[in-house]
Design a protein around this motif. Structure first.
Motif, PDB file in Angstrom:
ATOM      1  N   LEU A  68       0.848  -1.175   0.000  1.00  0.00           N
ATOM      2  CA  LEU A  68       0.000   0.000   0.000  1.00  0.00           C
ATOM      3  C   LEU A  68       0.888   1.230   0.000  1.00  0.00           C
ATOM      4  O   LEU A  68       1.855   1.298   0.765  1.00  0.00           O
ATOM      5  CB  LEU A  68      -0.872   0.000   1.275  1.00  0.00           C
ATOM      6  N   ILE A  69       0.580   2.170  -0.868  1.00  0.00           N
ATOM      7  CA  ILE A  69       1.184   3.493  -0.795  1.00  0.00           C
ATOM      8  C   ILE A  69       0.077   4.369  -0.218  1.00  0.00           C
ATOM      9  O   ILE A  69      -0.897   4.670  -0.918  1.00  0.00           O
ATOM     10  CB  ILE A  69       1.651   4.010  -2.173  1.00  0.00           C
ATOM     11  N   PRO A  70       0.170   4.693   1.087  1.00  0.00           N
ATOM     12  CA  PRO A  70      -0.930   5.393   1.761  1.00  0.00           C
ATOM     13  C   PRO A  70      -1.385   6.645   1.014  1.00  0.00           C
ATOM     14  O   PRO A  70      -0.571   7.457   0.577  1.00  0.00           O
ATOM     15  CB  PRO A  70      -0.337   5.757   3.129  1.00  0.00           C
ATOM     16  N   GLY A  71      -2.693   6.738   0.850  1.00  0.00           N
ATOM     17  CA  GLY A  71      -3.285   7.880   0.186  1.00  0.00           C
ATOM     18  C   GLY A  71      -3.172   7.863  -1.327  1.00  0.00           C
ATOM     19  O   GLY A  71      -3.666   8.767  -1.999  1.00  0.00           O
ATOM     20  N   VAL A  72      -2.529   6.836  -1.889  1.00  0.00           N
ATOM     21  CA  VAL A  72      -2.300   6.804  -3.331  1.00  0.00           C
ATOM     22  C   VAL A  72      -2.894   5.554  -3.979  1.00  0.00           C
ATOM     23  O   VAL A  72      -3.792   5.645  -4.811  1.00  0.00           O
ATOM     24  CB  VAL A  72      -0.796   6.907  -3.673  1.00  0.00           C
ATOM     25  N   GLU A  94      -4.186  -5.510   2.488  1.00  0.00           N
ATOM     26  CA  GLU A  94      -3.891  -4.095   2.255  1.00  0.00           C
ATOM     27  C   GLU A  94      -5.047  -3.197   2.677  1.00  0.00           C
ATOM     28  O   GLU A  94      -4.828  -2.123   3.242  1.00  0.00           O
ATOM     29  CB  GLU A  94      -3.505  -3.852   0.797  1.00  0.00           C
ATOM     30  N   VAL A  95      -6.281  -3.621   2.421  1.00  0.00           N
ATOM     31  CA  VAL A  95      -7.448  -2.844   2.851  1.00  0.00           C
ATOM     32  C   VAL A  95      -7.476  -2.780   4.377  1.00  0.00           C
ATOM     33  O   VAL A  95      -7.813  -1.742   4.957  1.00  0.00           O
ATOM     34  CB  VAL A  95      -8.746  -3.451   2.275  1.00  0.00           C
ATOM     35  N   GLY A  96      -7.085  -3.857   5.022  1.00  0.00           N
ATOM     36  CA  GLY A  96      -7.031  -3.872   6.483  1.00  0.00           C
ATOM     37  C   GLY A  96      -6.015  -2.897   7.040  1.00  0.00           C
ATOM     38  O   GLY A  96      -6.227  -2.300   8.094  1.00  0.00           O
ATOM     39  N   THR A  97      -4.913  -2.690   6.348  1.00  0.00           N
ATOM     40  CA  THR A  97      -3.905  -1.749   6.838  1.00  0.00           C
ATOM     41  C   THR A  97      -4.364  -0.302   6.683  1.00  0.00           C
ATOM     42  O   THR A  97      -3.879   0.573   7.392  1.00  0.00           O
ATOM     43  CB  THR A  97      -2.542  -1.929   6.128  1.00  0.00           C
ATOM     44  N   ILE A  98      -5.315  -0.059   5.788  1.00  0.00           N
ATOM     45  CA  ILE A  98      -5.839   1.293   5.619  1.00  0.00           C
ATOM     46  C   ILE A  98      -6.608   1.706   6.872  1.00  0.00           C
ATOM     47  O   ILE A  98      -6.434   2.800   7.396  1.00  0.00           O
ATOM     48  CB  ILE A  98      -6.775   1.384   4.394  1.00  0.00           C
ATOM     49  N   SER A  99      -7.454   0.800   7.356  1.00  0.00           N
ATOM     50  CA  SER A  99      -8.324   1.143   8.474  1.00  0.00           C
ATOM     51  C   SER A  99      -7.738   0.799   9.839  1.00  0.00           C
ATOM     52  O   SER A  99      -8.202   1.297  10.850  1.00  0.00           O
ATOM     53  CB  SER A  99      -9.674   0.452   8.308  1.00  0.00           C
TER      54      SER A  99
END
Length: 112
Positions: A68-72, A94-99
């Motif tokens: 994941l590139i946060p915000g991108v 990766e979706v889990g690391t966003i939240s």
């Protein structure tokens, strides 16, 4: 002189791998992912949130991993093409690391 090709190990042909014939534009439109998305409301909700956050989902180079590139964007390694369960696992992670921020990273960034 003997023919060495008679004794060669069989090589997997690129065309025999699912999805190898044609590269989907995005991991999200890989046909092997569709049946798994249909069964996972949690993954669909996470991807919907990623979409609302304007995160792209795209293929990345083999060997670079999935990240994941946060915000991108979320990048899924290209050798997962045609492997729906692998794509779903990677997207879920990766979706889990966003939240859910990683507590290990938070600990490392805080002074002791």
């Amino acid at each position: 002189m003997e023919r060495t090709e008679d004794f060669a190990l069989p090589q997997q042909r690129e065309a025999s791998r699912p999805g190898a014939a044609r590269r989907p534009a995005s991991p999200l439109v890989d046909p092997s992912l569709a049946p798994l998305l249909a069964k996972s409301p949690t993954l669909r909700a996470g991807l919907a949130q990623a979409d609302r956050d304007n995160l792209g989902v795209e293929w990345g180079r083999v060997g670079d991993g999935t990240y994941l590139i946060p915000g991108v964007k979320i990048v899924i390694e290209e050798n997962a093409i045609g492997q729906g369960s692998r794509i779903a696992r990677s997207l879920s992670h990766e979706v889990g690391t966003i939240s859910s921020p990683n507590p290990k990273i938070e600990l490392l960034s805080k002074p002791m």
